[in-house]
Design an enzyme around this catalytic site. Structure first.
Site, PDB file in Angstrom:
ATOM      1  N   ASP A  34       7.350 -12.294  -6.938  1.00 21.00           N
ATOM      2  CA  ASP A  34       6.979 -11.939  -5.568  1.00 21.00           C
ATOM      3  C   ASP A  34       8.231 -11.931  -4.690  1.00 21.00           C
ATOM      4  O   ASP A  34       9.191 -11.231  -4.987  1.00 21.00           O
ATOM      5  CB  ASP A  34       5.899 -12.925  -5.088  1.00 21.00           C
ATOM      6  CG  ASP A  34       5.281 -12.575  -3.760  1.00 21.00           C
ATOM      7  OD1 ASP A  34       4.406 -11.702  -3.726  1.00 21.00           O
ATOM      8  OD2 ASP A  34       5.668 -13.186  -2.751  1.00 21.00           O
ATOM      9  N   ARG A  35       8.258 -12.695  -3.591  1.00 20.43           N
ATOM     10  CA  ARG A  35       9.440 -12.701  -2.720  1.00 20.43           C
ATOM     11  C   ARG A  35      10.690 -13.116  -3.484  1.00 20.43           C
ATOM     12  O   ARG A  35      11.798 -12.635  -3.217  1.00 20.43           O
ATOM     13  CB  ARG A  35       9.241 -13.658  -1.533  1.00 20.43           C
ATOM     14  CG  ARG A  35       7.945 -13.522  -0.777  1.00 20.43           C
ATOM     15  CD  ARG A  35       7.643 -12.130  -0.323  1.00 20.43           C
ATOM     16  NE  ARG A  35       8.509 -11.682   0.755  1.00 20.43           N
ATOM     17  CZ  ARG A  35       8.484 -10.447   1.268  1.00 20.43           C
ATOM     18  NH1 ARG A  35       7.665  -9.548   0.762  1.00 20.43           N
ATOM     19  NH2 ARG A  35       9.290 -10.112   2.246  1.00 20.43           N
TER      20      ARG A  35
ATOM     21  N   TYR B 129       9.045 -11.867   6.167  1.00 15.15           N
ATOM     22  CA  TYR B 129       8.421 -10.540   6.132  1.00 15.15           C
ATOM     23  C   TYR B 129       8.978  -9.623   7.222  1.00 15.15           C
ATOM     24  O   TYR B 129       9.089  -8.405   7.017  1.00 15.15           O
ATOM     25  CB  TYR B 129       6.906 -10.680   6.251  1.00 15.15           C
ATOM     26  CG  TYR B 129       6.270 -11.027   4.925  1.00 15.15           C
ATOM     27  CD1 TYR B 129       5.759 -10.047   4.094  1.00 15.15           C
ATOM     28  CD2 TYR B 129       6.223 -12.344   4.486  1.00 15.15           C
ATOM     29  CE1 TYR B 129       5.197 -10.365   2.868  1.00 15.15           C
ATOM     30  CE2 TYR B 129       5.672 -12.681   3.255  1.00 15.15           C
ATOM     31  CZ  TYR B 129       5.162 -11.683   2.456  1.00 15.15           C
ATOM     32  OH  TYR B 129       4.616 -12.006   1.224  1.00 15.15           O
TER      33      TYR B 129
ATOM     34  N   HIS C 259      -1.917 -11.381  -9.733  1.00 19.96           N
ATOM     35  CA  HIS C 259      -0.581 -11.445  -9.135  1.00 19.96           C
ATOM     36  C   HIS C 259       0.256 -12.624  -9.612  1.00 19.96           C
ATOM     37  O   HIS C 259       1.480 -12.505  -9.765  1.00 19.96           O
ATOM     38  CB  HIS C 259      -0.721 -11.496  -7.612  1.00 19.96           C
ATOM     39  CG  HIS C 259       0.565 -11.582  -6.872  1.00 19.96           C
ATOM     40  ND1 HIS C 259       1.563 -10.634  -6.971  1.00 19.96           N
ATOM     41  CD2 HIS C 259       1.037 -12.520  -6.002  1.00 19.96           C
ATOM     42  CE1 HIS C 259       2.583 -10.965  -6.199  1.00 19.96           C
ATOM     43  NE2 HIS C 259       2.291 -12.110  -5.606  1.00 19.96           N
TER      44      HIS C 259
END
Length: 290
Positions: free
Chosen positions: A105-106, A212, A271
């Site tokens: 993810d990030r 974000y 995910h």
């Protein structure tokens, strides 16, 4: 909850304290987590990798027990460039000038920028359940806006997401994570409790919103400047067969213009691959890391 058999320490990365856990011996590998989690997403994968590698699992700037510096109008403190430099300094402070990176993810986006900015340091890169940030925004449509609405909500100004999430941060975390879980192993309750603990302060909520906001602004500027110079290190893309990424994109095609030496596969997961499908994730990483 802590990673079994790992030594915990805090590393000063030019004034930013990064929480990290270290174990094992052999070739070094850096494990990076995503939103809204901590290094504990690797709680089943990291101990196995540590049998053959020196494993360093960190909390990104703004997350977990790492420092949460204030944001800025240009969001530079949470650019992936700044977050990647933190991780480079951590590895160098531990004595590793060249290492592998696996990011979910990030953390995958931080790993991508780390490999772009410091190619001599990153020997190989694994990215879990992402396509490049630049590609994502270039191909944004109604499906993306609905499936990844948080990418837009978290960038809102005037303190809006901070105030709304701050009203019930545990609900936000559980709702985000449980909506992106499909079969596989359930989230470990102690890990979930740690995610809630670490995320539930005003500083953490503000920092992760800044992450974000940076992705939608300064990161795209950096990504545009880098585009056309693909990564030369081996890149492994793993994604969940049931995840939004897996259902929406041809993942390997999305990465093809960003990496010269690319491989990858879908895993039986949504995910959160390291938690939902830890055995399959570990097997794929072991084969890639060597």
């Amino acid at each position: 909850m802590k990673l079994d058999g790992f030594d915990y320490r805090r590393v000063d990365a030019e004034g930013i304290e990064i929480n990290c856990a270290v174990a094992g011996s052999g070739p070094p590998v850096l494990l990076l987590h995503g939103y809204p989690q901590t290094h504990l997403i690797w709680h089943e994968v990291a101990p196995v990798l540590a049998r053959t590698h020196t494993v360093v699992a960190t909390d990104l700037r703004g997350y977990g027990d790492s420092a949460k510096p204030a944001g800025a109008p240009d969001h530079a403190p949470y650019s992936k460039r700044a977050m990647a430099r933190d991780q480079l300094l951590v590895m160098q402070s531990l004595g590793f000038d060249r290492f592998a990176v696996a990011g979910h993810d990030r953390g995958g986006r931080v790993g991508h920028r780390l490999a772009l900015d410091h190619p001599s340091a990153v020997e190989r890169l694994a990215v879990l359940d992402i396509v490049p940030t630049r590609y994502t925004y270039e191909h944004a449509d109604a499906t993306f806006a609905q499936g990844y609405y948080h990418w837009f909500f978290l960038t809102a100004g005037n303190g809006i997401p901070e105030r709304l999430i701050g009203g019930d941060p545990e609900f936000w975390i559980r709702a985000r994570m449980e909506s992106r879980h499909h079969g596989g192993k359930p989230f470990h309750p102690e890990a979930m409790a740690e995610y809630v603990r670490c995320f539930s302060t005003p500083e953490a909520i503000a920092a992760t919103c800044e992450d974000y906001r940076a992705a939608a602004t300064i990161d795209l500027t950096h990504d545009d400047a880098s585009y056309g110079t693909p990564l030369t290190c081996p890149v492994l893309a793993l994604w969940g067969a049931s995840s939004f990424v897996g259902r929406t994109y041809d993942v390997l095609d999305a990465w093809r213009s960003y990496a010269e030496d690319l491989s990858g596969e879908a895993l039986p997961s949504d995910h959160y691959l390291p938690e939902e499908a830890p055995a399959a994730t570990t097997k794929a990483l072991q084969a890639f890391l060597r």
